[in-house]
Design a protein around this motif. Structure first.
Motif, PDB file in Angstrom:
ATOM      1  N   HIS A  43     -24.370 -60.159 -12.257  1.00 50.73           N
ATOM      2  CA  HIS A  43     -24.961 -61.432 -12.684  1.00 50.73           C
ATOM      3  C   HIS A  43     -26.483 -61.371 -12.659  1.00 50.73           C
ATOM      4  O   HIS A  43     -27.146 -62.392 -12.800  1.00 50.73           O
ATOM      5  CB  HIS A  43     -24.464 -62.582 -11.790  1.00 50.73           C
ATOM      6  CG  HIS A  43     -23.032 -62.896 -12.017  1.00 50.73           C
ATOM      7  ND1 HIS A  43     -22.077 -62.692 -11.062  1.00 50.73           N
ATOM      8  CD2 HIS A  43     -22.377 -63.367 -13.109  1.00 50.73           C
ATOM      9  CE1 HIS A  43     -20.900 -63.033 -11.552  1.00 50.73           C
ATOM     10  NE2 HIS A  43     -21.055 -63.449 -12.791  1.00 50.73           N
ATOM     11  N   VAL A  44     -27.008 -60.211 -12.438  1.00 54.62           N
ATOM     12  CA  VAL A  44     -28.454 -60.007 -12.482  1.00 54.62           C
ATOM     13  C   VAL A  44     -28.736 -58.866 -13.445  1.00 54.62           C
ATOM     14  O   VAL A  44     -27.831 -58.360 -14.099  1.00 54.62           O
ATOM     15  CB  VAL A  44     -29.014 -59.683 -11.067  1.00 54.62           C
ATOM     16  CG1 VAL A  44     -28.863 -60.880 -10.145  1.00 54.62           C
ATOM     17  CG2 VAL A  44     -28.370 -58.473 -10.465  1.00 54.62           C
ATOM     18  N   TRP A  45     -29.928 -58.414 -13.461  1.00 57.58           N
ATOM     19  CA  TRP A  45     -30.385 -57.358 -14.354  1.00 57.58           C
ATOM     20  C   TRP A  45     -29.338 -56.256 -14.497  1.00 57.58           C
ATOM     21  O   TRP A  45     -28.961 -55.603 -13.544  1.00 57.58           O
ATOM     22  CB  TRP A  45     -31.680 -56.791 -13.780  1.00 57.58           C
ATOM     23  CG  TRP A  45     -32.210 -55.560 -14.428  1.00 57.58           C
ATOM     24  CD1 TRP A  45     -32.333 -55.313 -15.756  1.00 57.58           C
ATOM     25  CD2 TRP A  45     -32.732 -54.414 -13.766  1.00 57.58           C
ATOM     26  NE1 TRP A  45     -32.891 -54.094 -15.975  1.00 57.58           N
ATOM     27  CE2 TRP A  45     -33.156 -53.514 -14.758  1.00 57.58           C
ATOM     28  CE3 TRP A  45     -32.884 -54.048 -12.441  1.00 57.58           C
ATOM     29  CZ2 TRP A  45     -33.714 -52.281 -14.465  1.00 57.58           C
ATOM     30  CZ3 TRP A  45     -33.447 -52.828 -12.150  1.00 57.58           C
ATOM     31  CH2 TRP A  45     -33.847 -51.956 -13.154  1.00 57.58           C
ATOM     32  N   VAL A  46     -28.841 -56.088 -15.688  1.00 59.81           N
ATOM     33  CA  VAL A  46     -27.813 -55.082 -15.934  1.00 59.81           C
ATOM     34  C   VAL A  46     -28.158 -54.364 -17.227  1.00 59.81           C
ATOM     35  O   VAL A  46     -28.524 -54.964 -18.213  1.00 59.81           O
ATOM     36  CB  VAL A  46     -26.409 -55.738 -16.069  1.00 59.81           C
ATOM     37  CG1 VAL A  46     -25.358 -54.681 -16.353  1.00 59.81           C
ATOM     38  CG2 VAL A  46     -26.063 -56.512 -14.825  1.00 59.81           C
ATOM     39  N   SER A  47     -28.037 -53.061 -17.200  1.00 59.91           N
ATOM     40  CA  SER A  47     -28.234 -52.291 -18.418  1.00 59.91           C
ATOM     41  C   SER A  47     -26.944 -51.525 -18.685  1.00 59.91           C
ATOM     42  O   SER A  47     -25.997 -51.590 -17.917  1.00 59.91           O
ATOM     43  CB  SER A  47     -29.418 -51.334 -18.256  1.00 59.91           C
ATOM     44  OG  SER A  47     -29.144 -50.385 -17.241  1.00 59.91           O
ATOM     45  N   GLY A  48     -26.938 -50.776 -19.738  1.00 62.02           N
ATOM     46  CA  GLY A  48     -25.763 -49.997 -20.084  1.00 62.02           C
ATOM     47  C   GLY A  48     -25.461 -48.941 -19.032  1.00 62.02           C
ATOM     48  O   GLY A  48     -26.226 -48.704 -18.112  1.00 62.02           O
ATOM     49  N   SER A  49     -24.346 -48.346 -19.165  1.00 68.16           N
ATOM     50  CA  SER A  49     -23.896 -47.317 -18.227  1.00 68.16           C
ATOM     51  C   SER A  49     -24.954 -46.229 -18.081  1.00 68.16           C
ATOM     52  O   SER A  49     -25.444 -45.682 -19.069  1.00 68.16           O
ATOM     53  CB  SER A  49     -22.591 -46.700 -18.747  1.00 68.16           C
ATOM     54  OG  SER A  49     -22.214 -45.622 -17.943  1.00 68.16           O
ATOM     55  N   GLY A  50     -25.327 -45.960 -16.841  1.00 72.52           N
ATOM     56  CA  GLY A  50     -26.311 -44.918 -16.579  1.00 72.52           C
ATOM     57  C   GLY A  50     -27.749 -45.372 -16.735  1.00 72.52           C
ATOM     58  O   GLY A  50     -28.664 -44.577 -16.614  1.00 72.52           O
ATOM     59  N   GLY A  51     -27.962 -46.659 -17.016  1.00 74.87           N
ATOM     60  CA  GLY A  51     -29.306 -47.166 -17.222  1.00 74.87           C
ATOM     61  C   GLY A  51     -30.071 -47.373 -15.928  1.00 74.87           C
ATOM     62  O   GLY A  51     -29.617 -47.046 -14.833  1.00 74.87           O
ATOM     63  N   ALA A  52     -31.247 -47.942 -16.081  1.00 72.82           N
ATOM     64  CA  ALA A  52     -32.131 -48.164 -14.938  1.00 72.82           C
ATOM     65  C   ALA A  52     -31.503 -49.097 -13.909  1.00 72.82           C
ATOM     66  O   ALA A  52     -31.678 -48.912 -12.702  1.00 72.82           O
ATOM     67  CB  ALA A  52     -33.470 -48.728 -15.422  1.00 72.82           C
ATOM     68  N   ALA A  53     -30.754 -50.102 -14.352  1.00 69.07           N
ATOM     69  CA  ALA A  53     -30.127 -51.032 -13.415  1.00 69.07           C
ATOM     70  C   ALA A  53     -29.096 -50.326 -12.547  1.00 69.07           C
ATOM     71  O   ALA A  53     -28.993 -50.588 -11.346  1.00 69.07           O
ATOM     72  CB  ALA A  53     -29.467 -52.197 -14.159  1.00 69.07           C
ATOM     73  N   VAL A  54     -28.337 -49.418 -13.140  1.00 70.01           N
ATOM     74  CA  VAL A  54     -27.333 -48.667 -12.382  1.00 70.01           C
ATOM     75  C   VAL A  54     -28.017 -47.780 -11.350  1.00 70.01           C
ATOM     76  O   VAL A  54     -27.591 -47.710 -10.190  1.00 70.01           O
ATOM     77  CB  VAL A  54     -26.433 -47.842 -13.335  1.00 70.01           C
ATOM     78  CG1 VAL A  54     -25.510 -46.926 -12.554  1.00 70.01           C
ATOM     79  CG2 VAL A  54     -25.645 -48.769 -14.249  1.00 70.01           C
TER      80      VAL A  54
END
Length: 98
Positions: A43-54
């Motif tokens: 529910h917060v900053w999320v990017s695609g798989s393997g992105g900066a958020a992960v």
């Protein structure tokens, strides 16, 4: 108390430190729980798989693990120091800080 001995001020300081560490350990160990839950919830900053958020989420989880480990290590170190510290010392030793 043994003759010629007085309470060791260093022992008292270590007792107080250990008391405070134990009192505050739960709060310190849970300090990153809420941010981790938010990241895991997506529910917060999320990017695609393997992105900066992960990567940030993995780092945050690792930081939480390291924080918990450090708090526990501090308590163990204080306990060990307390065990090695005599409860009573001579007046001279007490004046010099135990």
């Amino acid at each position: 108390m043994a003759p010629g001995k007085v309470p060791n001020p260093k022992y008292r300081e270590l007792e107080e430190l250990l008391r405070r560490l134990r009192r505050d350990a739960d709060v310190m160990e849970r300090a990153l729980d809420k941010p981790v839950r938010r990241m895991v919830s997506r529910h917060v900053w999320v990017s695609g798989s393997g992105g900066a958020a992960v990567a940030f989420e993995r780092d945050l989880i690792d930081q939480r693990r390291r924080l918990r480990s450090a708090v526990r290590a501090l308590i163990v170190s204080a306990e060990e120091a307390l065990r090695r510290t005599p409860r009573e010392v001579s007046e001279l030793e007490a004046a010099l800080g135990g």
